[in-house]
Design a protein around this motif. Structure first.
Motif, mmCIF file in Angstrom:
data_model
loop_
_atom_site.group_PDB
_atom_site.id
_atom_site.type_symbol
_atom_site.label_atom_id
_atom_site.label_comp_id
_atom_site.label_asym_id
_atom_site.label_seq_id
_atom_site.Cartn_x
_atom_site.Cartn_y
_atom_site.Cartn_z
ATOM 1 N N ASP A 48 5.025 -4.528 12.602
ATOM 2 C CA ASP A 48 3.627 -3.625 12.207
ATOM 3 C C ASP A 48 4.001 -2.163 12.417
ATOM 4 O O ASP A 48 3.662 -1.203 11.567
ATOM 5 C CB ASP A 48 2.507 -4.018 13.178
ATOM 6 N N THR A 49 4.848 -1.463 13.424
ATOM 7 C CA THR A 49 5.173 -0.416 13.653
ATOM 8 C C THR A 49 5.907 0.193 12.461
ATOM 9 O O THR A 49 5.637 1.294 12.023
ATOM 10 C CB THR A 49 6.034 -0.422 14.810
ATOM 11 N N ALA A 50 6.890 -0.438 11.971
ATOM 12 C CA ALA A 50 7.631 -0.056 10.814
ATOM 13 C C ALA A 50 6.814 0.086 9.473
ATOM 14 O O ALA A 50 6.924 1.204 8.784
ATOM 15 C CB ALA A 50 8.920 -0.978 10.572
ATOM 16 N N THR A 51 5.807 -0.720 9.287
ATOM 17 C CA THR A 51 4.997 -0.927 8.203
ATOM 18 C C THR A 51 3.983 0.561 8.053
ATOM 19 O O THR A 51 3.775 1.008 7.170
ATOM 20 C CB THR A 51 4.007 -2.076 7.958
ATOM 21 N N ILE A 52 3.630 0.823 9.438
ATOM 22 C CA ILE A 52 2.720 1.989 9.315
ATOM 23 C C ILE A 52 3.469 3.353 9.397
ATOM 24 O O ILE A 52 3.123 3.838 8.877
ATOM 25 C CB ILE A 52 2.103 1.938 11.044
ATOM 26 N N SER A 53 4.742 3.214 9.783
ATOM 27 C CA SER A 53 5.441 4.408 9.679
ATOM 28 C C SER A 53 5.974 4.517 8.247
ATOM 29 O O SER A 53 6.051 5.760 7.623
ATOM 30 C CB SER A 53 6.995 4.242 10.361
ATOM 31 N N LEU A 63 0.792 -1.348 0.045
ATOM 32 C CA LEU A 63 0.039 0.241 -0.109
ATOM 33 C C LEU A 63 0.909 1.106 -0.086
ATOM 34 O O LEU A 63 0.477 2.210 -0.514
ATOM 35 C CB LEU A 63 -0.952 0.068 1.221
ATOM 36 N N ALA A 64 1.791 1.185 0.903
ATOM 37 C CA ALA A 64 2.851 2.576 0.803
ATOM 38 C C ALA A 64 3.436 2.764 -0.362
ATOM 39 O O ALA A 64 3.785 3.910 -1.002
ATOM 40 C CB ALA A 64 3.975 2.238 2.013
#
Length: 661
Positions: free
Chosen positions: A111-116, A76-77
């Motif tokens: 998960d945190t890195a993917t959200i960032s 998505l990013a």
């Protein structure tokens, strides 16, 4: 930044709140939309989930394309980061994305890195982006570990993405509430535009947000004019008549593109105002060509009794053109003019002060040599258009009733000539004015260099498209692009614009392809003797009012004529109807009383003086008498000479027989 104040938007809402429908309405008018679906297909046995997905698909227009990211949530990013500036993306929704992200099939995953990464892509994207996400902060804490993991991850994603987006809206029961910025896009409707000094009219706009593509937010200043008072504000309690139109930009996802439908002036108010002029107590032949000013103001204000413009803002566009277009100009001269204006000095600032107008200096991006390649990139053009639109919106929000478009930049004449050649088929030498040096001499060599630059640029782009944005990118440059955005934004907000130079008319020519209504909100006080302005005015149907031929820079002529235009509007608004058409008596005349109509006592012998306007006197006797033959024949008095009654007025007729009071 988009024309409505945001380019990336997060739409939050609970289950069945209407958040998806609202998000879809934001991009409904976009030419094409890429719909990014994040949710997995789910269990084939779950018919209710399949029905929900089918309902979402059924609402999408046929022009939309769908892209699935359920197979790899980290993709998505990449989709957002690689989107083109002219694209519109709708991501629905982050809840499905987090569900896939937490799926054990995609573990191990940070998960945190993917959200960032997603937040960084949102910040960097050049596309128009709308993301939908469920709001879980108001729900109960789940009782299962998986439920708590989902709400924690989605809450973290919502916070991070909300911080990265330009705007955030919360939809509750189908009703949007704008959370970021605090003052969200205006509601759909036609509110009344408040005049200066009235409630709801801020004195200056709020210039918030970061610069876009190197365009710095302009300074706003009001030069002081101690010797000349500012025009009087609108009468207390009387609302400014010009309506403003708050286009539903956030509700429709409007972008600057060809074929926009913007408002037109009132087609009935103008003719009604001119007809009304024929009934006023105007001496002589009336207002002459200034009747067109009354008609224009009436149409743009939506009333047959227009008021003079009291809140005026001058937008000084400073943008240089490189290469041959700037031949013959003194290096740094335009920057010096802009600095002068910022500190309230120079001809333009002085004229603005004399008119009580605010002056806003706008720095446009410098244009590359048109003969060598595009003057601007497509991204710069898009940003400049939106920036100009935002400037007009800020002026309207501040209660400005009239915009004056001014410009100071090296090579603007040549860039405008190139635009006229591309949009009106003009020959560059015919529309490019002579180059005059600081000593007042004509520089033929510089003029030929400018003509050659325009010729080479037209030859280079002979097979290029001639759309509005194409012309701005290849030939027009930054100042003309910003000016075009100003005209479009002013049209959307029903704010009239005074133009009087090459940048203004070139912007008017370009705006025809984007919104043909824009030219009807422009007034051209003078052509300035410039051939390009004459040609563009003829094409746009703008008849110059005057022939002053001032050479003080673009925008100065409009300010010099503004007092005259205001005077015409003041007369049209204040003068009463002519008495022969049922109007009231002259101002200052005392009201008539019964005593003034009383029949006077007969005078004694001798010369008498009568008041023929109110009564028919008795005939006088032999001897000289004073009469008013137009109204009554006096009666004869007894022979002899008597003095006039001390209480009676004595009038002496002139040679024409009229009474001299």
């Amino acid at each position: 930044m988009s024309v409505d104040g945001w380019n990336t938007l997060l739409v939050l809402g609970g289950i069945r709140s209407g958040k998806s429908e609202f998000a879809e309405s934001l991009v409904a008018d976009a030419p094409t939309v890429r719909y990014v679906a994040t949710a997995p297909e789910g269990d084939p046995e779950d018919t209710e989930w399949a029905t929900r997905l089918a309902a979402h698909r059924g609402r999408r227009p046929g022009s939309w394309t769908t892209e699935e990211t359920a197979g790899d949530p980290r993709r998505l990013a990449d989709v957002i980061a690689t989107a083109e500036p002219n694209e519109t993306l709708l991501v629905d929704d982050l809840g499905g994305w987090v569900t896939v992200l937490l799926d054990p099939a995609h573990q191990p995953a940070d998960d945190t890195a993917t959200i960032s990464e997603l937040a960084a892509a949102v910040r960097a994207t050049a596309a128009r982006l709308v993301l939908v996400s469920p709001e879980v902060g108001l729900s109960l804490v789940p009782t299962t570990p998986l439920g708590r993991a989902f709400t924690d991850a989605l809450g973290a994603a919502n916070r991070t993405v909300a911080d990265a987006c330009d705007a955030v809206v919360l939809v509750v029961a189908g009703q949007p509430t704008w959370l970021k910025p605090a003052a969200g896009p205006r509601a759909v409707g036609v509110p009344t535009q408040a005049g200066p000094g009235q409630a709801g009219a801020p004195s200056q706009p709020t210039l918030a947000g970061p610069p876009t593509n190197g365009i710095a937010l302009p300074e706003v200043l009001t030069p002081a004019a101690p010797s000349v008072p500012a025009p009087a504000a609108t009468e207390a309690g009387a609302a400014w008549a010009a309506p403003t139109m708050a286009l539903p930009l956030a509700a429709t996802g409007l972008v600057i593109q060809p074929g926009m439908e913007l408002p037109m002036p009132d087609e009935y108010a103008g003719p009604q105002a001119v007809d009304r002029l024929a009934t006023l107590d105007l001496p002589g032949a009336g207002l002459g060509v200034l009747e067109r000013v009354v008609s224009f103001a009436a149409a743009t204000q939506g009333t047959h009794t227009p008021a003079p413009w009291s809140a005026v803002r001058v937008l000084l566009l400073h943008g240089d053109h490189s290469g041959g277009a700037a031949a013959g100009t003194v290096p740094g001269e335009s920057a010096r003019r802009a600095r002068q204006a910022r500190v309230g000095k120079g001809a333009l600032a002085r004229l603005a002060a004399e008119n009580g107008a605010s002056l806003q200096v706008v720095d446009a991006p410098t244009s590359a040599p048109m003969e060598e390649g595009p003057a601007l990139t497509a991204e710069q053009v898009e940003s400049a258009l939106r920036y100009g639109w935002r400037l007009a919106e800020q002026a309207a929000d501040a209660g400005v009733q009239l915009l004056v478009l001014a410009a100071c930049g090296a090579g603007t004449d040549a860039a405008a000539a190139a635009v006229l050649a591309a949009t009106a088929g003009a020959e560059p030498p015919a529309v490019l004015g002579r180059v005059v040096t600081e000593s007042g001499e004509i520089d033929d060599a510089a003029w030929m260099a400018r003509c050659a630059a325009v010729r080479d640029a037209l030859h280079r782009t002979r097979r290029s498209p001639r759309g509005a944005t194409d012309v701005l990118a290849e030939l027009g440059g930054g100042d003309i692009a910003v000016a075009t955005g100003v005209l479009l934004g002013a049209t959307a907000r029903r704010v009239p614009v005074l133009i009087d130079g090459p940048v203004g008319v070139a912007a008017g020519m370009v705006s025809r392809d984007l919104a043909g209504q824009a030219r009807h909100w422009c007034l051209l006080p003078d052509h300035g003797g410039q051939p390009g302005v004459r040609l563009a005015a003829d094409v746009l149907g703008l008849t110059p009012l005057l022939d002053l031929r001032l050479g003080l820079g673009e925008g100065a002529t409009a300010l010099a004529t503004l007092p005259l235009l205001r005077s015409a509007l003041a007369l049209a608004a204040a003068l009463p109807t002519h008495p022969s058409l049922g109007g009231s008596a002259d101002e200052g005349e005392e009201p008539e009383t019964d005593e003034e109509f009383a029949e006077p006592e007969p005078a004694g012998p001798g010369p008498t003086t009568t008041e023929p306007e109110f009564t028919e006197p008795e005939p006088a006797g032999p001897g000289p008498t004073t009469t008013e033959p137009e109204f009554a024949e006096p009666r004869r008095a007894e022979p002899g000479s008597t003095a006039a009654e001390p209480d009676e007025p004595v009038a002496v007729p002139d040679s024409s027989g009229r009474r001299a009071d």
